[in-house]
Design a protein around this motif. Structure first.
Motif, PDB file in Angstrom:
ATOM      1  N   ARG A   1       1.530  52.279   8.697  1.00 39.95           N
ATOM      2  CA  ARG A   1       2.458  51.391   8.025  1.00 39.95           C
ATOM      3  C   ARG A   1       2.261  50.589   6.791  1.00 39.95           C
ATOM      4  O   ARG A   1       2.992  50.728   5.861  1.00 39.95           O
ATOM      5  CB  ARG A   1       3.060  50.691   9.077  1.00 39.95           C
ATOM      6  N   ILE A   2       1.118  50.174   6.758  1.00 41.70           N
ATOM      7  CA  ILE A   2       0.717  49.300   5.618  1.00 41.70           C
ATOM      8  C   ILE A   2       0.569  50.115   4.439  1.00 41.70           C
ATOM      9  O   ILE A   2       1.022  49.701   3.364  1.00 41.70           O
ATOM     10  CB  ILE A   2      -0.461  48.357   6.147  1.00 41.70           C
ATOM     11  N   ARG A   3      -0.317  51.208   4.582  1.00 37.26           N
ATOM     12  CA  ARG A   3      -0.623  52.302   3.748  1.00 37.26           C
ATOM     13  C   ARG A   3       0.602  52.806   3.058  1.00 37.26           C
ATOM     14  O   ARG A   3       0.818  52.671   1.546  1.00 37.26           O
ATOM     15  CB  ARG A   3      -1.572  53.430   4.013  1.00 37.26           C
ATOM     16  N   GLN A   4       1.514  53.226   3.835  1.00 37.29           N
ATOM     17  CA  GLN A   4       2.736  53.666   3.271  1.00 37.29           C
ATOM     18  C   GLN A   4       3.675  53.026   2.421  1.00 37.29           C
ATOM     19  O   GLN A   4       4.063  52.908   1.571  1.00 37.29           O
ATOM     20  CB  GLN A   4       3.791  54.297   4.431  1.00 37.29           C
ATOM     21  N   ALA A   5       3.658  51.333   3.076  1.00 38.22           N
ATOM     22  CA  ALA A   5       4.612  50.217   2.301  1.00 38.22           C
ATOM     23  C   ALA A   5       3.795  50.131   1.123  1.00 38.22           C
ATOM     24  O   ALA A   5       4.697  50.049   0.090  1.00 38.22           O
ATOM     25  CB  ALA A   5       4.479  49.013   3.414  1.00 38.22           C
ATOM     26  N   TYR A   6       2.560  50.079   0.883  1.00 40.59           N
ATOM     27  CA  TYR A   6       2.117  49.841  -0.250  1.00 40.59           C
ATOM     28  C   TYR A   6       2.285  50.960  -1.500  1.00 40.59           C
ATOM     29  O   TYR A   6       2.667  50.666  -2.449  1.00 40.59           O
ATOM     30  CB  TYR A   6       0.433  49.488  -0.339  1.00 40.59           C
ATOM     31  N   GLU A   7       2.102  52.037  -1.032  1.00 41.06           N
ATOM     32  CA  GLU A   7       2.437  53.399  -1.822  1.00 41.06           C
ATOM     33  C   GLU A   7       3.729  53.573  -2.293  1.00 41.06           C
ATOM     34  O   GLU A   7       4.030  53.676  -3.554  1.00 41.06           O
ATOM     35  CB  GLU A   7       2.012  54.690  -1.065  1.00 41.06           C
ATOM     36  N   ASP A   8       4.682  53.039  -1.264  1.00 38.34           N
ATOM     37  CA  ASP A   8       6.250  53.050  -1.728  1.00 38.34           C
ATOM     38  C   ASP A   8       6.548  51.905  -2.896  1.00 38.34           C
ATOM     39  O   ASP A   8       7.178  52.304  -3.567  1.00 38.34           O
ATOM     40  CB  ASP A   8       7.061  53.101  -0.621  1.00 38.34           C
ATOM     41  N   ARG A   9       5.997  50.829  -2.564  1.00 39.95           N
ATOM     42  CA  ARG A   9       6.318  49.419  -3.076  1.00 39.95           C
ATOM     43  C   ARG A   9       5.795  49.546  -4.527  1.00 39.95           C
ATOM     44  O   ARG A   9       6.530  49.125  -5.550  1.00 39.95           O
ATOM     45  CB  ARG A   9       6.022  48.307  -2.361  1.00 39.95           C
ATOM     46  N   TYR A  10       4.564  50.104  -4.635  1.00 36.98           N
ATOM     47  CA  TYR A  10       3.881  49.685  -6.048  1.00 36.98           C
ATOM     48  C   TYR A  10       3.410  51.337  -6.576  1.00 36.98           C
ATOM     49  O   TYR A  10       2.685  51.204  -7.590  1.00 36.98           O
ATOM     50  CB  TYR A  10       2.742  49.016  -5.912  1.00 36.98           C
ATOM     51  N   GLN A  11       4.452  52.164  -6.278  1.00 38.82           N
ATOM     52  CA  GLN A  11       4.256  53.515  -7.034  1.00 38.82           C
ATOM     53  C   GLN A  11       2.753  54.070  -6.936  1.00 38.82           C
ATOM     54  O   GLN A  11       2.193  54.357  -8.045  1.00 38.82           O
ATOM     55  CB  GLN A  11       4.881  53.466  -8.324  1.00 38.82           C
ATOM     56  N   GLN A  12       2.105  53.951  -5.731  1.00 43.65           N
ATOM     57  CA  GLN A  12       0.528  54.392  -5.799  1.00 43.65           C
ATOM     58  C   GLN A  12       0.597  55.845  -4.994  1.00 43.65           C
ATOM     59  O   GLN A  12       1.264  56.216  -4.385  1.00 43.65           O
ATOM     60  CB  GLN A  12      -0.003  53.501  -4.712  1.00 43.65           C
ATOM     61  N   ASP A  13      -0.292  56.552  -5.589  1.00 44.40           N
ATOM     62  CA  ASP A  13      -0.722  58.076  -5.234  1.00 44.40           C
ATOM     63  C   ASP A  13      -1.106  57.652  -3.669  1.00 44.40           C
ATOM     64  O   ASP A  13      -0.769  58.569  -2.968  1.00 44.40           O
ATOM     65  CB  ASP A  13      -1.466  58.766  -6.039  1.00 44.40           C
ATOM     66  N   SER A  14      -2.110  56.907  -3.418  1.00 41.03           N
ATOM     67  CA  SER A  14      -2.636  56.797  -2.181  1.00 41.03           C
ATOM     68  C   SER A  14      -3.342  55.204  -2.107  1.00 41.03           C
ATOM     69  O   SER A  14      -3.442  54.616  -3.004  1.00 41.03           O
ATOM     70  CB  SER A  14      -3.805  57.790  -1.986  1.00 41.03           C
ATOM     71  N   VAL A  15      -3.426  54.865  -0.722  1.00 38.52           N
ATOM     72  CA  VAL A  15      -4.173  53.910  -0.301  1.00 38.52           C
ATOM     73  C   VAL A  15      -5.282  54.188   0.453  1.00 38.52           C
ATOM     74  O   VAL A  15      -5.170  55.075   1.374  1.00 38.52           O
ATOM     75  CB  VAL A  15      -3.437  52.761   0.524  1.00 38.52           C
ATOM     76  N   GLY A  16      -6.644  54.255  -0.181  1.00 40.67           N
ATOM     77  CA  GLY A  16      -7.620  54.790   0.717  1.00 40.67           C
ATOM     78  C   GLY A  16      -7.942  54.167   1.988  1.00 40.67           C
ATOM     79  O   GLY A  16      -7.798  53.017   2.112  1.00 40.67           O
ATOM     80  N   ARG A  17      -8.683  54.848   2.708  1.00 38.60           N
ATOM     81  CA  ARG A  17      -9.054  54.386   4.264  1.00 38.60           C
ATOM     82  C   ARG A  17     -10.346  54.958   4.663  1.00 38.60           C
ATOM     83  O   ARG A  17     -10.700  56.271   4.297  1.00 38.60           O
ATOM     84  CB  ARG A  17      -7.945  54.709   5.053  1.00 38.60           C
ATOM     85  N   SER A  18     -11.052  54.231   5.110  1.00 40.65           N
ATOM     86  CA  SER A  18     -12.211  54.563   5.910  1.00 40.65           C
ATOM     87  C   SER A  18     -12.285  53.836   7.232  1.00 40.65           C
ATOM     88  O   SER A  18     -12.133  52.528   7.279  1.00 40.65           O
ATOM     89  CB  SER A  18     -13.547  54.281   4.956  1.00 40.65           C
ATOM     90  N   ASP A  19     -13.073  54.534   8.247  1.00 46.00           N
ATOM     91  CA  ASP A  19     -13.066  53.868   9.658  1.00 46.00           C
ATOM     92  C   ASP A  19     -14.496  54.266  10.101  1.00 46.00           C
ATOM     93  O   ASP A  19     -15.259  55.173   9.993  1.00 46.00           O
ATOM     94  CB  ASP A  19     -12.120  54.754  10.542  1.00 46.00           C
ATOM     95  N   ASP A  20     -15.012  53.168  10.825  1.00 49.12           N
ATOM     96  CA  ASP A  20     -16.320  53.208  11.324  1.00 49.12           C
ATOM     97  C   ASP A  20     -16.223  52.483  12.722  1.00 49.12           C
ATOM     98  O   ASP A  20     -15.544  51.535  12.928  1.00 49.12           O
ATOM     99  CB  ASP A  20     -17.262  52.607  10.522  1.00 49.12           C
ATOM    100  N   LYS A  21     -17.024  53.124  13.880  1.00 51.80           N
ATOM    101  CA  LYS A  21     -17.193  52.394  15.009  1.00 51.80           C
ATOM    102  C   LYS A  21     -18.543  51.548  14.715  1.00 51.80           C
ATOM    103  O   LYS A  21     -19.691  52.012  14.495  1.00 51.80           O
ATOM    104  CB  LYS A  21     -17.568  53.532  16.003  1.00 51.80           C
TER     105      LYS A  21
END
Length: 132
Positions: A107-127
């Motif tokens: 939801r955070i990623r989508q909100a930023y992309e929509d609000r600030y006209q971004q192609d994407s917000v990168g994400r990486s996950d680690d255990k």
């Protein structure tokens, strides 16, 4: 002197060997926010990002987060290199909450992309293993 240094390190090595699993299972997610807007307007300003952080990210992760200032670059479809100020947000949460937290993160990623006209917000996950 060498013997004293070696002697000082041996207890720490023994302790680490006896307790290899310090902490609890956690998930670490890193989000990468660019500031260049796809529509050509001025980049997202620091005050805009901090407002987004306060209104969108902090309520979803009230136990805390870490923010790093960054500098990113990437090659656009036109072949030109785009350089931009960026922000890295580090989130830690118990592994057992990963599914529910992932929904918040998306939801955070989508909100930023929509609000600030971004192609994407990168994400990486680690255990990881973490203790507080």
């Amino acid at each position: 002197m060498l013997m004293a240094l070696l002697g000082a390190g041996i207890p720490a090595l023994v302790g680490a060997a006896l307790h290899p699993d310090v902490g609890q299972p956690y998930q670490e997610t890193r989000l990468y926010f660019g500031t260049q807007r796809a529509d050509g307007r001025d980049p997202v300003e620091e005050r805009e990002f901090m407002r987004f952080l306060d209104l969108e990210i902090t309520p979803a992760f009230p136990e805390g987060l870490t923010l790093h200032d960054g500098y990113g670059q990437w090659r656009g479809q036109d072949g030109k290199i785009v350089r931009e100020t960026s922000y890295e947000v580090v989130l830690l949460y118990p592994e057992k909450e990963a599914d529910e937290r992932s929904t918040r993160i998306e939801r955070i990623r989508q909100a930023y992309e929509d609000r600030y006209q971004q192609d994407s917000v990168g994400r990486s996950d680690d255990k990881i293993s973490a203790g507080f």
